[in-house]
Motif scaffolding. Sequence first.
Motif, PDB file in Angstrom:
ATOM      1  N   TYR A 140      39.382  43.713  55.191  1.00 36.21           N
ATOM      2  CA  TYR A 140      39.633  43.597  53.752  1.00 36.21           C
ATOM      3  C   TYR A 140      41.067  43.126  53.495  1.00 36.21           C
ATOM      4  O   TYR A 140      41.295  42.230  52.692  1.00 36.21           O
ATOM      5  CB  TYR A 140      39.371  44.939  53.065  1.00 36.21           C
ATOM      6  N   ARG A 141      42.025  43.727  54.202  1.00 37.89           N
ATOM      7  CA  ARG A 141      43.434  43.341  54.028  1.00 37.89           C
ATOM      8  C   ARG A 141      43.666  41.880  54.390  1.00 37.89           C
ATOM      9  O   ARG A 141      44.410  41.172  53.718  1.00 37.89           O
ATOM     10  CB  ARG A 141      44.342  44.235  54.868  1.00 37.89           C
ATOM     11  N   GLU A 142      43.024  41.429  55.458  1.00 37.72           N
ATOM     12  CA  GLU A 142      43.165  40.027  55.871  1.00 37.72           C
ATOM     13  C   GLU A 142      42.592  39.088  54.809  1.00 37.72           C
ATOM     14  O   GLU A 142      43.191  38.051  54.500  1.00 37.72           O
ATOM     15  CB  GLU A 142      42.467  39.802  57.215  1.00 37.72           C
ATOM     16  N   ILE A 143      41.444  39.449  54.251  1.00 38.43           N
ATOM     17  CA  ILE A 143      40.829  38.634  53.205  1.00 38.43           C
ATOM     18  C   ILE A 143      41.731  38.624  51.967  1.00 38.43           C
ATOM     19  O   ILE A 143      41.941  37.583  51.354  1.00 38.43           O
ATOM     20  CB  ILE A 143      39.407  39.149  52.869  1.00 38.43           C
ATOM     21  N   TRP A 144      42.270  39.797  51.604  1.00 40.23           N
ATOM     22  CA  TRP A 144      43.181  39.889  50.449  1.00 40.23           C
ATOM     23  C   TRP A 144      44.366  38.951  50.642  1.00 40.23           C
ATOM     24  O   TRP A 144      44.696  38.170  49.765  1.00 40.23           O
ATOM     25  CB  TRP A 144      43.647  41.329  50.271  1.00 40.23           C
ATOM     26  N   LYS A 145      44.999  39.034  51.815  1.00 40.45           N
ATOM     27  CA  LYS A 145      46.179  38.197  52.085  1.00 40.45           C
ATOM     28  C   LYS A 145      45.846  36.711  51.986  1.00 40.45           C
ATOM     29  O   LYS A 145      46.634  35.924  51.476  1.00 40.45           O
ATOM     30  CB  LYS A 145      46.739  38.494  53.474  1.00 40.45           C
ATOM     31  N   GLU A 146      44.678  36.340  52.485  1.00 38.13           N
ATOM     32  CA  GLU A 146      44.325  34.925  52.527  1.00 38.13           C
ATOM     33  C   GLU A 146      43.912  34.376  51.164  1.00 38.13           C
ATOM     34  O   GLU A 146      44.216  33.228  50.839  1.00 38.13           O
ATOM     35  CB  GLU A 146      43.197  34.687  53.534  1.00 38.13           C
ATOM     36  N   TYR A 147      43.224  35.175  50.349  1.00 36.96           N
ATOM     37  CA  TYR A 147      42.592  34.629  49.157  1.00 36.96           C
ATOM     38  C   TYR A 147      43.101  35.150  47.815  1.00 36.96           C
ATOM     39  O   TYR A 147      42.745  34.578  46.781  1.00 36.96           O
ATOM     40  CB  TYR A 147      41.075  34.867  49.205  1.00 36.96           C
ATOM     41  N   ASN A 148      43.906  36.199  47.762  1.00 41.83           N
ATOM     42  CA  ASN A 148      44.263  36.749  46.453  1.00 41.83           C
ATOM     43  C   ASN A 148      45.029  35.746  45.597  1.00 41.83           C
ATOM     44  O   ASN A 148      44.811  35.647  44.392  1.00 41.83           O
ATOM     45  CB  ASN A 148      44.959  38.108  46.559  1.00 41.83           C
ATOM     46  N   GLY A 149      45.906  34.961  46.192  1.00 43.15           N
ATOM     47  CA  GLY A 149      46.648  33.948  45.443  1.00 43.15           C
ATOM     48  C   GLY A 149      45.743  32.853  44.910  1.00 43.15           C
ATOM     49  O   GLY A 149      45.899  32.397  43.770  1.00 43.15           O
ATOM     50  N   ASP A 150      44.764  32.442  45.717  1.00 44.82           N
ATOM     51  CA  ASP A 150      43.820  31.414  45.286  1.00 44.82           C
ATOM     52  C   ASP A 150      42.978  31.894  44.109  1.00 44.82           C
ATOM     53  O   ASP A 150      42.743  31.146  43.156  1.00 44.82           O
ATOM     54  CB  ASP A 150      42.888  31.011  46.434  1.00 44.82           C
ATOM     55  N   ILE A 151      42.535  33.126  44.174  1.00 46.79           N
ATOM     56  CA  ILE A 151      41.715  33.673  43.088  1.00 46.79           C
ATOM     57  C   ILE A 151      42.562  33.830  41.827  1.00 46.79           C
ATOM     58  O   ILE A 151      42.102  33.532  40.714  1.00 46.79           O
ATOM     59  CB  ILE A 151      41.062  35.007  43.512  1.00 46.79           C
ATOM     60  N   ALA A 152      43.808  34.256  41.970  1.00 45.70           N
ATOM     61  CA  ALA A 152      44.705  34.357  40.810  1.00 45.70           C
ATOM     62  C   ALA A 152      44.906  32.979  40.182  1.00 45.70           C
ATOM     63  O   ALA A 152      44.847  32.838  38.948  1.00 45.70           O
ATOM     64  CB  ALA A 152      46.046  34.962  41.223  1.00 45.70           C
ATOM     65  N   ASN A 153      45.110  31.952  40.991  1.00 41.78           N
ATOM     66  CA  ASN A 153      45.274  30.588  40.475  1.00 41.78           C
ATOM     67  C   ASN A 153      44.003  30.093  39.786  1.00 41.78           C
ATOM     68  O   ASN A 153      44.071  29.403  38.767  1.00 41.78           O
ATOM     69  CB  ASN A 153      45.680  29.625  41.586  1.00 41.78           C
ATOM     70  N   PHE A 154      42.864  30.465  40.340  1.00 40.93           N
ATOM     71  CA  PHE A 154      41.578  30.124  39.719  1.00 40.93           C
ATOM     72  C   PHE A 154      41.523  30.683  38.296  1.00 40.93           C
ATOM     73  O   PHE A 154      41.168  29.971  37.357  1.00 40.93           O
ATOM     74  CB  PHE A 154      40.437  30.685  40.570  1.00 40.93           C
ATOM     75  N   PHE A 155      41.890  31.960  38.140  1.00 37.69           N
ATOM     76  CA  PHE A 155      41.882  32.576  36.808  1.00 37.69           C
ATOM     77  C   PHE A 155      42.939  31.948  35.896  1.00 37.69           C
ATOM     78  O   PHE A 155      42.678  31.721  34.718  1.00 37.69           O
ATOM     79  CB  PHE A 155      42.105  34.082  36.898  1.00 37.69           C
ATOM     80  N   ARG A 156      44.110  31.684  36.421  1.00 38.82           N
ATOM     81  CA  ARG A 156      45.177  31.080  35.601  1.00 38.82           C
ATOM     82  C   ARG A 156      44.756  29.705  35.058  1.00 38.82           C
ATOM     83  O   ARG A 156      45.072  29.358  33.924  1.00 38.82           O
ATOM     84  CB  ARG A 156      46.454  30.936  36.413  1.00 38.82           C
ATOM     85  N   THR A 157      44.049  28.941  35.872  1.00 40.76           N
ATOM     86  CA  THR A 157      43.583  27.621  35.461  1.00 40.76           C
ATOM     87  C   THR A 157      42.509  27.724  34.381  1.00 40.76           C
ATOM     88  O   THR A 157      42.529  26.988  33.399  1.00 40.76           O
ATOM     89  CB  THR A 157      43.013  26.855  36.676  1.00 40.76           C
ATOM     90  N   ARG A 158      41.598  28.662  34.565  1.00 41.31           N
ATOM     91  CA  ARG A 158      40.486  28.802  33.625  1.00 41.31           C
ATOM     92  C   ARG A 158      40.853  29.583  32.370  1.00 41.31           C
ATOM     93  O   ARG A 158      40.213  29.404  31.337  1.00 41.31           O
ATOM     94  CB  ARG A 158      39.313  29.469  34.310  1.00 41.31           C
ATOM     95  N   LEU A 159      41.819  30.473  32.483  1.00 41.51           N
ATOM     96  CA  LEU A 159      42.199  31.342  31.361  1.00 41.51           C
ATOM     97  C   LEU A 159      43.708  31.297  31.148  1.00 41.51           C
ATOM     98  O   LEU A 159      44.403  32.304  31.342  1.00 41.51           O
ATOM     99  CB  LEU A 159      41.760  32.786  31.656  1.00 41.51           C
ATOM    100  N   PRO A 160      44.244  30.149  30.757  1.00 44.72           N
ATOM    101  CA  PRO A 160      45.711  30.007  30.684  1.00 44.72           C
ATOM    102  C   PRO A 160      46.382  30.955  29.689  1.00 44.72           C
ATOM    103  O   PRO A 160      47.550  31.291  29.855  1.00 44.72           O
ATOM    104  CB  PRO A 160      45.913  28.549  30.277  1.00 44.72           C
TER     105      PRO A 160
END
Length: 75
Positions: free
Chosen positions: A16-36
């Motif tokens: 879980y920690r490895e997945i968090w480290k790899e993808y949390n920034g990408d998911i945050a950017n996904f939300f920022r793009t869709r919900l500015p």
Amino acid sequence: GTEEAVRIDWHMHQTYREIWKEYNGDIANFFRTRLPEYTDIEDLVQEVFLALYMKMETGEIIVNVRAWLYKTARN
């Protein structure tokens, strides 16, 4: 026995920690793009990763973690 259960829990937590480290920034950017205009992006990211953790606890296999995270974020 109990030792095996602890080992499995530790392994799941590490994964879980490895997945968090790899993808949390990408998911945050996904939300920022869709919900500015939305200010609580981190809350949305945490909801996606909480759903992941709960899914992992069931023992069900997620074949493509990245795709699963984005699908969950879209919903």
